[in-house]
Design a protein around this motif. Structure first.
Motif, PDB file in Angstrom:
ATOM      1  N   UNK A 101      37.251  42.538  37.706  1.00  0.00           N
ATOM      2  CA  UNK A 101      35.804  42.599  37.946  1.00  0.00           C
ATOM      3  C   UNK A 101      35.056  42.896  36.656  1.00  0.00           C
ATOM      4  N   UNK A 102      35.526  43.880  35.900  1.00  0.00           N
ATOM      5  CA  UNK A 102      34.842  44.255  34.655  1.00  0.00           C
ATOM      6  C   UNK A 102      34.891  43.110  33.640  1.00  0.00           C
ATOM      7  N   UNK A 103      36.041  42.449  33.538  1.00  0.00           N
ATOM      8  CA  UNK A 103      36.173  41.335  32.589  1.00  0.00           C
ATOM      9  C   UNK A 103      35.203  40.210  32.929  1.00  0.00           C
ATOM     10  N   UNK A 104      35.014  39.920  34.204  1.00  0.00           N
ATOM     11  CA  UNK A 104      34.089  38.859  34.605  1.00  0.00           C
ATOM     12  C   UNK A 104      32.633  39.280  34.423  1.00  0.00           C
ATOM     13  N   UNK A 105      32.345  40.567  34.628  1.00  0.00           N
ATOM     14  CA  UNK A 105      30.991  41.054  34.352  1.00  0.00           C
ATOM     15  C   UNK A 105      30.678  40.965  32.858  1.00  0.00           C
ATOM     16  N   UNK A 106      31.659  41.320  32.037  1.00  0.00           N
ATOM     17  CA  UNK A 106      31.455  41.255  30.582  1.00  0.00           C
ATOM     18  C   UNK A 106      31.204  39.827  30.108  1.00  0.00           C
ATOM     19  N   UNK A 107      31.718  38.868  30.872  1.00  0.00           N
ATOM     20  CA  UNK A 107      31.543  37.465  30.482  1.00  0.00           C
ATOM     21  C   UNK A 107      30.113  36.978  30.699  1.00  0.00           C
ATOM     22  N   UNK A 108      29.347  37.665  31.562  1.00  0.00           N
ATOM     23  CA  UNK A 108      27.978  37.204  31.865  1.00  0.00           C
ATOM     24  C   UNK A 108      26.910  38.188  31.408  1.00  0.00           C
ATOM     25  N   UNK A 109      27.282  39.438  31.210  1.00  0.00           N
ATOM     26  CA  UNK A 109      26.295  40.432  30.777  1.00  0.00           C
ATOM     27  C   UNK A 109      26.060  40.342  29.274  1.00  0.00           C
ATOM     28  N   UNK A 110      24.881  40.736  28.812  1.00  0.00           N
ATOM     29  CA  UNK A 110      24.590  40.704  27.368  1.00  0.00           C
ATOM     30  C   UNK A 110      25.256  41.841  26.599  1.00  0.00           C
ATOM     31  N   UNK A 111      25.951  42.699  27.287  1.00  0.00           N
ATOM     32  CA  UNK A 111      26.669  43.807  26.653  1.00  0.00           C
ATOM     33  C   UNK A 111      28.033  43.944  27.326  1.00  0.00           C
ATOM     34  N   UNK A 112      28.934  44.634  26.657  1.00  0.00           N
ATOM     35  CA  UNK A 112      30.290  44.817  27.181  1.00  0.00           C
ATOM     36  C   UNK A 112      30.438  46.191  27.833  1.00  0.00           C
ATOM     37  N   UNK A 113      31.078  46.201  28.974  1.00  0.00           N
ATOM     38  CA  UNK A 113      31.431  47.463  29.630  1.00  0.00           C
ATOM     39  C   UNK A 113      32.854  47.805  29.204  1.00  0.00           C
ATOM     40  N   UNK A 114      33.045  48.885  28.484  1.00  0.00           N
ATOM     41  CA  UNK A 114      34.408  49.217  28.037  1.00  0.00           C
ATOM     42  C   UNK A 114      35.295  49.592  29.234  1.00  0.00           C
ATOM     43  N   UNK A 115      36.513  49.151  29.200  1.00  0.00           N
ATOM     44  CA  UNK A 115      37.457  49.498  30.265  1.00  0.00           C
ATOM     45  C   UNK A 115      38.868  49.425  29.731  1.00  0.00           C
ATOM     46  N   UNK A 116      39.770  50.052  30.436  1.00  0.00           N
ATOM     47  CA  UNK A 116      41.181  50.065  30.058  1.00  0.00           C
ATOM     48  C   UNK A 116      41.986  49.376  31.150  1.00  0.00           C
ATOM     49  N   UNK A 117      42.835  48.441  30.746  1.00  0.00           N
ATOM     50  CA  UNK A 117      43.689  47.762  31.708  1.00  0.00           C
ATOM     51  C   UNK A 117      44.642  48.763  32.353  1.00  0.00           C
ATOM     52  N   UNK A 118      44.716  48.742  33.671  1.00  0.00           N
ATOM     53  CA  UNK A 118      45.589  49.652  34.392  1.00  0.00           C
ATOM     54  C   UNK A 118      46.864  48.934  34.813  1.00  0.00           C
ATOM     55  N   UNK A 119      47.979  49.620  34.664  1.00  0.00           N
ATOM     56  CA  UNK A 119      49.245  49.054  35.142  1.00  0.00           C
ATOM     57  C   UNK A 119      49.202  49.013  36.666  1.00  0.00           C
TER      58      UNK A 119
END
Length: 470
Positions: A101-119
């Motif tokens: 979800x965060x990766x797809x939001x970052x693809x359309x938002x003008x800024x990046x939401x930092x997140x850490x990939x979870x196992x």
């Protein structure tokens, strides 16, 4: 820890079975629970806490639901059921879909939401669906709430089917948790199932899977159409023998412990339509979505439009269940559309076709579906399908394709024949024939499978089951 490992077969399983068989029945669920938690913690020491949390939440919820139902307060019971469902899906969604979800939001938002990939906690999709079936069935009055925490914990964490199914609904094993038949005859039957699954995984899935991996490593620009089809065929066989092998081993281990699990595969590659294919492939998942999503949405009641809507909802969810990626979503949509077309457009046309033509039609669609499934992206899937028709690759045939065809032909034939019922029935008949010499031949054959698999495993590297990542 995986079933097809030297440590599991020669250390963990014998110790568990010895302890399980020597303790009185009252202690068997405790042995099973402890063994299952050790099994899970072996590879997921942190996430065993998450599993214990899931056990506790759903255990308490089941008793709360029952108390509301007994008091005649169905409104509170419904609220408790919904709250528990939301909690379960939030846990699953956080670990499985948060990054997507965060990766797809970052693809359309003008800024990046930092997140850490979870196992991804291994098996979380399977045991979440199991706990959900329990809570919903208690609410429906189909089963009574379990008041023994050890028994409930053993159900949720049961190591034979914990990691990759089949999805065992509580209603299927409710009685067996209280009373089950444990005998040497059932142990022998379970051993046969386990050895069949071990052979499928080690002798066929691993070997034909290496062919697919070699082809995939080439990259689409280096593939001829022949090479691409060989790679697709290899994956088609690998995923069946890998997942089907695990399911057979799970059924076998269950029988050794006195449980009867649902059969998860019924020779899906002999199907003559996609509708039939999904009655035979991953049966426990298909039946779960039918019971807890499709029918509650209204099923095929309310007209064609609503029925199509309900089917598409189920298949989008089925795709998402398999993974947090667009290729899985499109894979679900792909099958949803085909099933709708078969149901409302092609039904009578397919029935009139010769069986051979229907089988070819089905397998072609299944193989294209596996391209969507194994590709890292939709672009990659389209490129691979293009290569299968000589587009974007190295033409129709090349020496690499001929090499793979020559070197893998015999294994491919064995896999294709083995994916049908003929060999399985003939092998099983040996053990159950009245003639003693035929029974002896069957024992020798299965002992041979065990020895050959052991020889492979001694020299093999870690090779987990494909469905561990779901």
């Amino acid at each position: 820890m995986i079933f097809s490992s030297i440590f599991f077969i020669f250390v963990f399983l014998p110790i568990v079975l010895i302890l399980y068989y020597i303790v009185p029945f009252a202690g068997k669920n405790l042995v099973l629970l402890i063994a299952s938690l050790i099994f899970y913690a072996w590879g997921e020491p942190v996430y065993v806490i998450l599993m214990l949390l899931s056990i506790g939440i759903n255990f308490v919820s089941g008793m709360e639901l029952e108390s509301h139902i007994n008091a005649g307060n169905m409104a509170k019971a419904k609220s408790a059921c919904i709250v528990t469902a939301v909690i379960n899906f939030l846990i699953l969604g956080f670990y499985k879909y948060y990054g997507f979800v965060i990766a797809n939001l970052n693809a359309v938002l003008p800024f990046d939401i930092p997140y850490k990939e979870l196992a991804l906690p291994i098996g979380i999709s399977f045991y979440t669906f199991q706990t959900m079936s329990y809570v919903i069935d208690v609410y429906r009055g189909k089963v009574k709430a379990q008041h023994d925490l050890v028994a409930f914990g053993a159900y949720v964490s049961m190591f034979p089917q914990l990691i990759a199914g089949p999805i065992v609904r509580y209603s299927d094993v409710e009685r067996q948790l209280r009373k089950r038949t444990i005998s040497w005859e059932r142990f022998g039957e379970g051993s046969v199932w386990f050895l069949q699954g071990l052979g499928k995984k080690v002798l066929i899935a691993n070997n034909i899977g290496s062919i697919y991996e070699s082809v995939a490593a080439l990259g689409v620009p280096q593939m001829s159409a022949l090479t691409a089809w060989i790679g697709c065929f290899a994956y088609t066989m690998q995923i069946y023998f890998d997942f089907g092998g695990y399911s057979d081993m799970a059924v076998g281990l269950g029988k050794m412990l006195g449980f009867d699990f649902v059969r998860n595969f019924d020779y899906p590659y002999i199907s003559k339509s996609i509708t039939e294919f999904w009655r035979r492939w991953h049966i426990s998942l298909s039946s779960w979505f039918k019971e807890y999503v499709y029918i509650p949405l209204g099923g095929n009641r309310g007209g064609t439009i609503k029925a199509i809507r309900n089917l598409m909802v189920v298949w989008v969810l089925t795709g998402l269940w398999h993974g947090a990626a667009w290729n899985f979503i499109f894979w679900g949509l792909y099958y949803g559309i085909i099933l709708c077309v078969e149901k409302y457009v092609l039904g009578e046309v397919l029935e009139r076709l010769p069986n051979a033509a229907r089988h070819v039609y089905t397998m072609l669609l299944v193989m294209f579906g596996w391209v969507l499934f194994f590709s890292p992206s939709m672009g990659g899937a389209l490129s691979y399908i293009g290569a299968m028709f000589g587009i974007g690759g190295k033409g129709l045939v090349d020496m690499t394709g001929f090499y793979y065809l020559k070197s893998s032909l015999m294994l491919g034939i064995i896999a294709a024949v083995g994916s049908g019922p003929f060999l399985h029935r003939k092998c099983s008949e040996l053990l159950w024939r009245e003639e003693r010499y035929m029974q002896a031949a069957g024992v020798v054959m299965y002992a041979g499978i065990f020895l050959i698999c052991t020889a492979y495993l001694v020299n093999d590297t870690y090779n987990p089951f494909l469905y561990f990542r779901f």
